[in-house]
Scaffold this motif. Structure first.
Motif, PDB file in Angstrom:
ATOM      1  N   LYS A  75       0.703  -1.178  -0.140  1.00  0.00           N
ATOM      2  CA  LYS A  75       0.013   0.068   0.018  1.00  0.00           C
ATOM      3  C   LYS A  75       0.699   1.255  -0.024  1.00  0.00           C
ATOM      4  O   LYS A  75       0.615   2.240  -0.600  1.00  0.00           O
ATOM      5  CB  LYS A  75      -0.950   0.006   1.051  1.00  0.00           C
ATOM      6  CG  LYS A  75      -2.141   1.100   1.286  1.00  0.00           C
ATOM      7  CD  LYS A  75      -2.817   1.134   2.294  1.00  0.00           C
ATOM      8  CE  LYS A  75      -3.967   2.185   2.202  1.00  0.00           C
ATOM      9  NZ  LYS A  75      -5.119   1.994   3.379  1.00  0.00           N
ATOM     10  N   TYR A  76       1.997   1.301   0.739  1.00  0.00           N
ATOM     11  CA  TYR A  76       2.838   2.479   0.923  1.00  0.00           C
ATOM     12  C   TYR A  76       3.975   2.536   0.333  1.00  0.00           C
ATOM     13  O   TYR A  76       4.858   3.632   0.376  1.00  0.00           O
ATOM     14  CB  TYR A  76       3.016   2.709   2.289  1.00  0.00           C
ATOM     15  CG  TYR A  76       1.368   2.795   3.070  1.00  0.00           C
ATOM     16  CD1 TYR A  76       0.682   3.948   2.924  1.00  0.00           C
ATOM     17  CD2 TYR A  76       0.975   1.920   4.009  1.00  0.00           C
ATOM     18  CE1 TYR A  76      -0.468   4.139   3.595  1.00  0.00           C
ATOM     19  CE2 TYR A  76      -0.042   2.072   4.661  1.00  0.00           C
ATOM     20  CZ  TYR A  76      -0.738   3.256   4.424  1.00  0.00           C
ATOM     21  OH  TYR A  76      -2.178   3.092   4.984  1.00  0.00           O
ATOM     22  N   ILE A 107       9.695   3.675  -3.820  1.00  0.00           N
ATOM     23  CA  ILE A 107       9.751   4.920  -3.022  1.00  0.00           C
ATOM     24  C   ILE A 107       8.527   4.427  -1.973  1.00  0.00           C
ATOM     25  O   ILE A 107       7.310   4.114  -2.056  1.00  0.00           O
ATOM     26  CB  ILE A 107       9.030   6.063  -4.068  1.00  0.00           C
ATOM     27  CG1 ILE A 107      10.064   6.214  -5.261  1.00  0.00           C
ATOM     28  CG2 ILE A 107       8.743   7.525  -3.610  1.00  0.00           C
ATOM     29  CD1 ILE A 107      11.380   6.640  -4.699  1.00  0.00           C
ATOM     30  N   VAL A 108       8.839   5.212  -0.722  1.00  0.00           N
ATOM     31  CA  VAL A 108       7.911   5.061   0.474  1.00  0.00           C
ATOM     32  C   VAL A 108       7.247   6.359   0.811  1.00  0.00           C
ATOM     33  O   VAL A 108       7.736   7.454   0.919  1.00  0.00           O
ATOM     34  CB  VAL A 108       8.605   4.547   1.640  1.00  0.00           C
ATOM     35  CG1 VAL A 108       7.963   4.323   2.783  1.00  0.00           C
ATOM     36  CG2 VAL A 108       9.898   3.634   1.440  1.00  0.00           C
ATOM     37  N   ASP A 109       5.839   6.183   0.934  1.00  0.00           N
ATOM     38  CA  ASP A 109       5.131   7.387   1.443  1.00  0.00           C
ATOM     39  C   ASP A 109       4.841   7.320   2.768  1.00  0.00           C
ATOM     40  O   ASP A 109       3.844   6.924   3.581  1.00  0.00           O
ATOM     41  CB  ASP A 109       3.508   7.029   0.784  1.00  0.00           C
ATOM     42  CG  ASP A 109       2.737   8.230   0.878  1.00  0.00           C
ATOM     43  OD1 ASP A 109       3.041   9.113   1.735  1.00  0.00           O
ATOM     44  OD2 ASP A 109       1.722   8.294   0.124  1.00  0.00           O
ATOM     45  N   TYR A 110       6.058   8.015   3.439  1.00  0.00           N
ATOM     46  CA  TYR A 110       5.954   8.032   4.986  1.00  0.00           C
ATOM     47  C   TYR A 110       4.992   8.731   5.705  1.00  0.00           C
ATOM     48  O   TYR A 110       4.663   8.531   6.599  1.00  0.00           O
ATOM     49  CB  TYR A 110       7.468   8.555   5.247  1.00  0.00           C
ATOM     50  CG  TYR A 110       8.415   7.562   4.966  1.00  0.00           C
ATOM     51  CD1 TYR A 110       8.981   6.387   5.675  1.00  0.00           C
ATOM     52  CD2 TYR A 110       9.612   7.947   4.031  1.00  0.00           C
ATOM     53  CE1 TYR A 110       9.813   5.621   5.379  1.00  0.00           C
ATOM     54  CE2 TYR A 110      10.575   7.149   3.640  1.00  0.00           C
ATOM     55  CZ  TYR A 110      10.862   5.986   4.547  1.00  0.00           C
ATOM     56  OH  TYR A 110      12.129   5.073   4.370  1.00  0.00           O
ATOM     57  N   LYS A 111       4.562   9.736   4.806  1.00  0.00           N
ATOM     58  CA  LYS A 111       3.641  10.542   5.271  1.00  0.00           C
ATOM     59  C   LYS A 111       2.036   9.973   5.453  1.00  0.00           C
ATOM     60  O   LYS A 111       1.700  10.366   6.212  1.00  0.00           O
ATOM     61  CB  LYS A 111       3.237  11.927   4.185  1.00  0.00           C
ATOM     62  CG  LYS A 111       4.439  12.772   4.440  1.00  0.00           C
ATOM     63  CD  LYS A 111       4.262  14.031   3.536  1.00  0.00           C
ATOM     64  CE  LYS A 111       5.297  15.092   3.309  1.00  0.00           C
ATOM     65  NZ  LYS A 111       5.094  16.163   2.531  1.00  0.00           N
ATOM     66  N   LYS A 112       1.754   8.922   4.819  1.00  0.00           N
ATOM     67  CA  LYS A 112       0.481   8.440   4.695  1.00  0.00           C
ATOM     68  C   LYS A 112       0.871   6.910   5.671  1.00  0.00           C
ATOM     69  O   LYS A 112      -0.182   6.353   5.609  1.00  0.00           O
ATOM     70  CB  LYS A 112      -0.110   8.138   3.503  1.00  0.00           C
ATOM     71  CG  LYS A 112      -0.458   9.250   2.837  1.00  0.00           C
ATOM     72  CD  LYS A 112      -1.292   9.367   1.506  1.00  0.00           C
ATOM     73  CE  LYS A 112      -1.632  10.477   0.933  1.00  0.00           C
ATOM     74  NZ  LYS A 112      -2.160  10.605  -0.375  1.00  0.00           N
ATOM     75  N   PHE A 113       2.040   6.521   5.551  1.00  0.00           N
ATOM     76  CA  PHE A 113       2.371   4.981   6.196  1.00  0.00           C
ATOM     77  C   PHE A 113       1.576   4.802   7.274  1.00  0.00           C
ATOM     78  O   PHE A 113       1.575   5.659   8.221  1.00  0.00           O
ATOM     79  CB  PHE A 113       3.669   4.866   6.379  1.00  0.00           C
ATOM     80  CG  PHE A 113       4.218   3.550   6.285  1.00  0.00           C
ATOM     81  CD1 PHE A 113       4.816   2.834   5.103  1.00  0.00           C
ATOM     82  CD2 PHE A 113       3.864   2.577   7.137  1.00  0.00           C
ATOM     83  CE1 PHE A 113       5.234   1.666   4.965  1.00  0.00           C
ATOM     84  CE2 PHE A 113       4.255   1.288   7.000  1.00  0.00           C
ATOM     85  CZ  PHE A 113       4.835   0.774   6.005  1.00  0.00           C
ATOM     86  N   ASN A 114       0.694   3.882   7.648  1.00  0.00           N
ATOM     87  CA  ASN A 114      -0.083   3.484   8.728  1.00  0.00           C
ATOM     88  C   ASN A 114       0.839   3.084   9.871  1.00  0.00           C
ATOM     89  O   ASN A 114       1.269   1.950  10.030  1.00  0.00           O
ATOM     90  CB  ASN A 114      -1.144   2.417   8.336  1.00  0.00           C
ATOM     91  CG  ASN A 114      -2.168   2.509   9.318  1.00  0.00           C
ATOM     92  OD1 ASN A 114      -1.936   2.267  10.631  1.00  0.00           O
ATOM     93  ND2 ASN A 114      -3.465   2.345   9.184  1.00  0.00           N
TER      94      ASN A 114
END
Length: 237
Positions: free
Chosen positions: A30-31, A37-44
């Motif tokens: 998902k992230y 590339i990691v979506d750190y801002k949205k990472f649960n």
């Protein structure tokens, strides 16, 4: 009290392990993009914390196959690295994992990784467990240092069944990624990972021999070798 059959306990343990690997796998799918590339801002972070709690209470068994142990420890390394970065990002603005320190210790020297009621550093997992126990150079393409120049973080969790295929895929992708390595027949400008861990890549021949096993461009044995600068900026947004 009715005695619970050992076989049932084993099934429950295996089911729990599989379920937790699935949880981490779902987070990565998902992230994390296909390019790492990691979506750190949205990472649960809450779900990741539940997975961390599982790791804190799980001891790898000697009866596990080498592939299962290897997958477990690489997943643990990556999960804790993401966990540390998330906490740092939400506490203050950071641009690199190198910005994270505690009592003068860098990320890799901080004893914060808890597995099976024991506390480790990331360095210990990498060097004393993964490198020493398995002696597999592909490990360097599975563990992730949350940095731009690092081999990409896979967007799927490692398992006993996929570990060899996935590590080989990640290794090939990294070696042939022109943003990480610049390879031609007579000259190679490559990641400093191949310098830092030179001995791991040359146990069965030269560094050129190793690269030629996976490079799309065949390299001359006399090719000039140099190492690129490592970019420690975060591998995410």
């Amino acid at each position: 009290m009715k005695k619970i059959p050992l076989s049932f306990i084993i099934i429950l343990t295996l089911s729990k392990s599989y379920a937790q690997t699935s949880v981490f796998n779902d987070l990565l799918r998902k992230y994390v993009t296909n390019t790492g590339i990691v979506d750190y801002k949205k990472f649960n972070g809450q779900i990741l914390k539940k997975h961390i709690t599982y790791l804190e209470n799980t001891s790898p068994k000697l009866s596990w196959s080498n592939n299962k142990q290897k997958a477990f420890w690489i997943n643990a390394y990556n999960a804790y690295t993401i966990y540390l970065v998330l906490h740092a990002i939400r506490a203050e603005k950071i641009e690199s994992i190198m910005d994270i320190t505690k009592k003068g210790k860098t990320t890799w020297k901080i004893p914060f990784v808890k597995v099976g009621n024991k506390t480790y550093t990331l360095d210990y997992i990498e060097h004393e467990i993964l490198r020493k126990k398995f002696s597999d150079p592909k490990i360097h393409f599975g563990i992730n240092c949350a940095s731009t120049s690092c081999p990409k973080l896979s967007n799927k969790a490692f398992t006993e069944e996929n570990i060899e295929i996935e590590l080989t895929r990640l290794m090939k992708d990294f070696i042939n990624d022109t943003s990480k390595n610049k390879i031609s027949q007579n000259e190679v400008q490559i990641s400093p990972i191949f310098d830092w861990f030179h001995d791991d890549f040359t146990k069965n021949g030269s560094l050129i021999n190793f690269l030629n096993n996976y490079s799309k461009t065949k390299i001359s044995p006399k090719a000039k070798i140099s190492f690129l600068k490592y970019d420690w900026t975060l591998n995410g947004k």
